[in-house]
Design a protein around this motif. Sequence first.
Motif, PDB file in Angstrom:
ATOM      1  N   SER A  21      49.018  30.343 -17.870  1.00 44.23           N
ATOM      2  CA  SER A  21      48.572  31.071 -16.675  1.00 44.23           C
ATOM      3  C   SER A  21      47.316  30.410 -16.107  1.00 44.23           C
ATOM      4  O   SER A  21      46.514  29.816 -16.848  1.00 44.23           O
ATOM      5  CB  SER A  21      48.274  32.535 -17.014  1.00 44.23           C
ATOM      6  OG  SER A  21      49.411  33.182 -17.522  1.00 44.23           O
ATOM      7  N   ARG A  22      47.129  30.520 -14.796  1.00 44.88           N
ATOM      8  CA  ARG A  22      45.984  29.910 -14.135  1.00 44.88           C
ATOM      9  C   ARG A  22      45.196  30.962 -13.347  1.00 44.88           C
ATOM     10  O   ARG A  22      45.775  31.866 -12.759  1.00 44.88           O
ATOM     11  CB  ARG A  22      46.448  28.786 -13.187  1.00 44.88           C
ATOM     12  CG  ARG A  22      47.138  27.638 -13.915  1.00 44.88           C
ATOM     13  CD  ARG A  22      47.779  26.660 -12.933  1.00 44.88           C
ATOM     14  NE  ARG A  22      48.591  25.676 -13.636  1.00 44.88           N
ATOM     15  CZ  ARG A  22      48.186  24.453 -13.951  1.00 44.88           C
ATOM     16  NH1 ARG A  22      46.965  24.068 -13.596  1.00 44.88           N
ATOM     17  NH2 ARG A  22      48.973  23.616 -14.588  1.00 44.88           N
ATOM     18  N   ILE A  23      43.889  30.798 -13.347  1.00 51.55           N
ATOM     19  CA  ILE A  23      43.002  31.679 -12.590  1.00 51.55           C
ATOM     20  C   ILE A  23      42.858  31.140 -11.176  1.00 51.55           C
ATOM     21  O   ILE A  23      42.708  29.930 -10.969  1.00 51.55           O
ATOM     22  CB  ILE A  23      41.625  31.766 -13.272  1.00 51.55           C
ATOM     23  CG1 ILE A  23      41.771  32.420 -14.658  1.00 51.55           C
ATOM     24  CG2 ILE A  23      40.638  32.559 -12.414  1.00 51.55           C
ATOM     25  CD1 ILE A  23      40.494  32.402 -15.474  1.00 51.55           C
ATOM     26  N   GLU A  24      42.916  32.052 -10.202  1.00 47.24           N
ATOM     27  CA  GLU A  24      42.781  31.679  -8.798  1.00 47.24           C
ATOM     28  C   GLU A  24      41.478  32.244  -8.231  1.00 47.24           C
ATOM     29  O   GLU A  24      40.901  33.185  -8.794  1.00 47.24           O
ATOM     30  CB  GLU A  24      43.974  32.190  -7.989  1.00 47.24           C
ATOM     31  CG  GLU A  24      45.312  31.577  -8.412  1.00 47.24           C
ATOM     32  CD  GLU A  24      46.462  32.071  -7.551  1.00 47.24           C
ATOM     33  OE1 GLU A  24      46.201  32.861  -6.607  1.00 47.24           O
ATOM     34  OE2 GLU A  24      47.612  31.686  -7.824  1.00 47.24           O
ATOM     35  N   PRO A  25      40.998  31.675  -7.106  1.00 47.91           N
ATOM     36  CA  PRO A  25      39.763  32.183  -6.496  1.00 47.91           C
ATOM     37  C   PRO A  25      39.847  33.681  -6.196  1.00 47.91           C
ATOM     38  O   PRO A  25      40.886  34.184  -5.764  1.00 47.91           O
ATOM     39  CB  PRO A  25      39.641  31.371  -5.201  1.00 47.91           C
ATOM     40  CG  PRO A  25      40.383  30.104  -5.485  1.00 47.91           C
ATOM     41  CD  PRO A  25      41.526  30.501  -6.381  1.00 47.91           C
ATOM     42  N   GLU A  26      38.769  34.390  -6.470  1.00 45.93           N
ATOM     43  CA  GLU A  26      38.597  35.830  -6.236  1.00 45.93           C
ATOM     44  C   GLU A  26      39.407  36.698  -7.193  1.00 45.93           C
ATOM     45  O   GLU A  26      39.502  37.916  -6.995  1.00 45.93           O
ATOM     46  CB  GLU A  26      38.912  36.208  -4.781  1.00 45.93           C
ATOM     47  CG  GLU A  26      38.106  35.404  -3.763  1.00 45.93           C
ATOM     48  CD  GLU A  26      36.616  35.412  -4.042  1.00 45.93           C
ATOM     49  OE1 GLU A  26      36.067  36.501  -4.263  1.00 45.93           O
ATOM     50  OE2 GLU A  26      36.008  34.318  -4.066  1.00 45.93           O
TER      51      GLU A  26
END
Length: 458
Positions: free
Chosen positions: A426-431
């Motif tokens: 999984s990847r973290i996205e802005p905000e």
Amino acid sequence: MKIVILGAGQVGRTVAHSLASEDNDITVVDRDPQLLQLLQERLDLRTVTGYAAHPEVLIEAGIETADLILAVTNSDETNMIACHLAHTLFRTPTRLARVRDPNYLAYPELFSPKAIPIDYIVSPERLVTIFVFHLIEQPGCLQILDFLDGRAQLVAVRAQLGSPMVGRSLLVLPSRVPDAECRVVAIFRRGQVIMPEGATLIEVNDEIFFLAASLDIPRFVGAFHQSQAPYRQVIIAGGGNIGTQLAERIAANHQVTIIERDATRYHYLAETLTKGIVVLRGDAGDADLLRRQDIANTDVFCALTNDEEANILSATLAKRLGVRKTIAIVNSPSYVDLVQDTTIDIAVSPAQVTIGALLTHIRRGDVEAVYSLRRGAAEAIELTVHGDSKSSRVIGRPIGKLALPPGVSIGVIARQSQIIFPHHDSRIEPEDRVVLFLADKRQITAVERLFDVSFSFL
């Protein structure tokens, strides 16, 4: 960060202990030199003896160059005046104050730059009330904490013999609770932390911390703890602010009785509380009184007076007389460790409950919530991630490849209206709003650095 803490009581000492190890310049002010001497013997900080609302004392404490003032004396009025002085005379950037009296809290317009310039109000009574309310609403839990505006919760539960997951690995949890997701973030076993993996076996008396959507909490609790019928009958010892606020919160769905010793307070409660709440004048440590209230068939006994020894004794008595669950306010950290899991099922420390609300406004970054766990050894943090793949060390990278410090795990991610229980890819996205669990609070500085936005980072 340069921090001035006013008050060396239980809350002041607890927050000083939490912050002293995090590269902060801390000064504590109190009128009791003995309390200050004990702090100096244990922690690397400065102390000043004096009245916290005197300008000269604040100057001696370094208020002129402080980044933050934390006013947590036992006097609401002293805390409010000190914050007013810090703003008016010294332009201290951030001002936090403990305010307990509901007569002040009922008028939020008091706390504004044009009136009493306090940036953040912390009410221990309100926080403890919410804490105990959650424990009554969710039988079987040791701790329940809100994240993501209440959409997700962090729950602590003790694994019980005969429950579905005892003796089984976490790999089988999805089959035990189908069509729902959770993330087990830590297991504490015989005082040691275990960072869980799929093959981790659950043992009796494991203290399990997991994150799940709020609506799914009862199902996951039932996987680790034998199912319990909802609580219905509640006896509250103590008709102070916490006892009355709790009674009003649960009155709609529970049969509530308050036992209050003071005659004046008893008459006030009898006249003002919601109809249906029974108020008795008496001593909650009186066995005959408890028997007359059918304590053996009562679900929960909450000892919420200002006297922790009375709370311990009355809760112990209630348990011996057959009450199903006991919850007691215990201020002393040594007492909390002593009585937890004896005849008292859950010992609630107001200082530990309060410190999370304070740390929320002290931690670096865009922090939404902080909770202090396991007597301050661990923490759970909710923060909003800013930047992009060029300025952030976490955005756009697989979670499995992030340089998370030891004992730190990402439990849940909120992306707009979506709640995501992340996997290694999984990847973290802005905000994104991210909930992190730190089994060792000493890793907080490394976590803050990891999630910082850095324009020099490539």
